[in-house]
Design a protein around this motif. Structure first.
Motif, mmCIF file in Angstrom:
data_model
loop_
_atom_site.group_PDB
_atom_site.id
_atom_site.type_symbol
_atom_site.label_atom_id
_atom_site.label_comp_id
_atom_site.label_asym_id
_atom_site.label_seq_id
_atom_site.Cartn_x
_atom_site.Cartn_y
_atom_site.Cartn_z
ATOM 1 N N SER A 148 3.419 -2.734 9.254
ATOM 2 C CA SER A 148 3.602 -1.286 9.122
ATOM 3 C C SER A 148 4.997 -0.956 9.631
ATOM 4 O O SER A 148 5.297 -1.197 10.814
ATOM 5 C CB SER A 148 2.536 -0.557 9.954
ATOM 6 O OG SER A 148 3.017 0.694 10.387
ATOM 7 N N LEU A 164 0.863 -1.192 0.000
ATOM 8 C CA LEU A 164 0.000 0.000 0.000
ATOM 9 C C LEU A 164 0.889 1.229 0.000
ATOM 10 O O LEU A 164 1.632 1.471 0.954
ATOM 11 C CB LEU A 164 -0.906 -0.001 1.233
ATOM 12 C CG LEU A 164 -1.947 -1.132 1.301
ATOM 13 C CD1 LEU A 164 -2.686 -1.108 2.624
ATOM 14 C CD2 LEU A 164 -2.935 -1.030 0.139
ATOM 15 N N ASP A 180 -1.815 2.363 -4.883
ATOM 16 C CA ASP A 180 -1.433 3.722 -4.494
ATOM 17 C C ASP A 180 -2.683 4.497 -4.067
ATOM 18 O O ASP A 180 -3.598 4.701 -4.869
ATOM 19 C CB ASP A 180 -0.762 4.378 -5.713
ATOM 20 C CG ASP A 180 -0.237 5.757 -5.399
ATOM 21 O OD1 ASP A 180 -0.020 6.067 -4.213
ATOM 22 O OD2 ASP A 180 -0.037 6.533 -6.358
ATOM 23 N N LYS A 217 -3.640 4.287 4.468
ATOM 24 C CA LYS A 217 -3.012 2.971 4.302
ATOM 25 C C LYS A 217 -3.239 2.106 5.539
ATOM 26 O O LYS A 217 -3.624 0.951 5.447
ATOM 27 C CB LYS A 217 -1.488 3.094 4.089
ATOM 28 C CG LYS A 217 -1.078 3.960 2.930
ATOM 29 C CD LYS A 217 0.439 3.935 2.731
ATOM 30 C CE LYS A 217 1.255 4.527 3.863
ATOM 31 N NZ LYS A 217 1.140 5.963 4.043
ATOM 32 N N ASP A 261 2.569 -1.686 4.699
ATOM 33 C CA ASP A 261 2.037 -0.334 4.889
ATOM 34 C C ASP A 261 3.200 0.570 5.313
ATOM 35 O O ASP A 261 3.767 0.397 6.389
ATOM 36 C CB ASP A 261 0.933 -0.449 5.960
ATOM 37 C CG ASP A 261 0.636 0.833 6.708
ATOM 38 O OD1 ASP A 261 1.032 1.910 6.252
ATOM 39 O OD2 ASP A 261 -0.020 0.731 7.760
#
Ligand code: AMP
Length: 235
Positions: free
Chosen positions: A54, A29, A133, A37, A108
């Motif tokens: 993340s 992402l 995106d 995201k 992410d």
């Protein structure tokens, strides 16, 4: 740097040009800070049974624990700057070799530079990531991030305008104090945006040139983003 990744991230494998039903699903992402995201990935992780990785969260965990990585990373994060590539790549590679990533994962906040994208690409050994995106304007980023308030205890996120707590400054869930993350202040947000345009935007081009980039209008809200991402993941 690529070598570090290839050594550390050797778990994913797909022969060049061969598609395999068991090929790991790697979803990337992309998007500016505040584009949604994290929100999309938090919901998606449950529905598609892939771990949500993340790099911002992994770095914050290290900062909280006071690890050597956290101590180094903090000086960059507090200023809205990117943590050096070698540190982030090594951290991510360590994470993707955990057993829960064998079937794939949702990324992410990574890659955020061309060096990260190129190193990561090599580590994938031919596995083609799904790159999505989330597009938002700079003004929307500023409005979204600078109003964000986080519960110090349970981590629940509120927003002064879009999802305010019932009592100002207090978490609805656990009644603890809310605070603004240091990297959500207006100054840090504008620095993040400058860095995003200079260093992360080229990553979109990197994937677009390979025909891997899918764009989503993230100003249409979290539900639209979630539904679009979900249909791309299931396509
Ligand atoms: P985020 O929560 O994704 O907005 O990340 C918070 C901060 O962590 C960023 O402003 C950077 O300082 C750092 N960070 C997160 N991901 C990366 C990355 N892939 N490369 C470098 N720095 C990162």
């Amino acid at each position: 740097m690529a070598l570090i990744v290839m050594v550390c991230c050797g778990s994913l494998n797909a022969e060049e040009g061969v598609t395999d039903a068991t090929e790991p699903k790697v979803v990337i992402l992309l998007g500016a800070p505040g584009s949604g995201k994290g929100t999309a990935a938090t919901r998606l992780t449950k529905d598609v049974s892939l771990p949500h990785l993340s790099t911002g969260d992994l770095l914050r965990e290290n900062v909280k624990k006071g690890t050597p990585l956290g101590i180094r990373a903090k000086e960059y994060m507090d200023k809205g700057l990117l943590v050096p590539d070698d540190l982030v790549i090594a951290m991510l590679c360590d994470r993707v070799t955990q057993p829960d990533c064998a079937k794939g994962y949702l990324l992410d906040g990574f890659p955020r530079t061309i060096a990260q994208a190129a190193a990561f690409q090599e580590s994938l050994n031919g596995v083609k990531p799904l790159v999505i995106d989330l597009k938002v304007s700079d003004q929307v980023v500023v409005d979204r991030i600078s109003g964000r308030m986080v519960c110090e205890k349970c981590g629940h996120i509120f927003h002064k305008t879009f999802s305010p707590p019932k009592v100002e400054g207090m978490c609805d869930v656990c009644q603890s104090a809310l605070k603004q993350r240091k990297d959500d202040s207006a100054d840090v947000v504008s620095e993040c945006l400058r860095v995003y345009h200079a260093q992360t935007k080229p990553v979109e081009e990197f994937y677009a040139e390979q025909g891997l980039l899918h764009e989503v209008d993230a100003e249409r809200g979290a539900e639209h983003v979630y539904q679009t991402v979900m249909s791309l993941v299931n396509a």
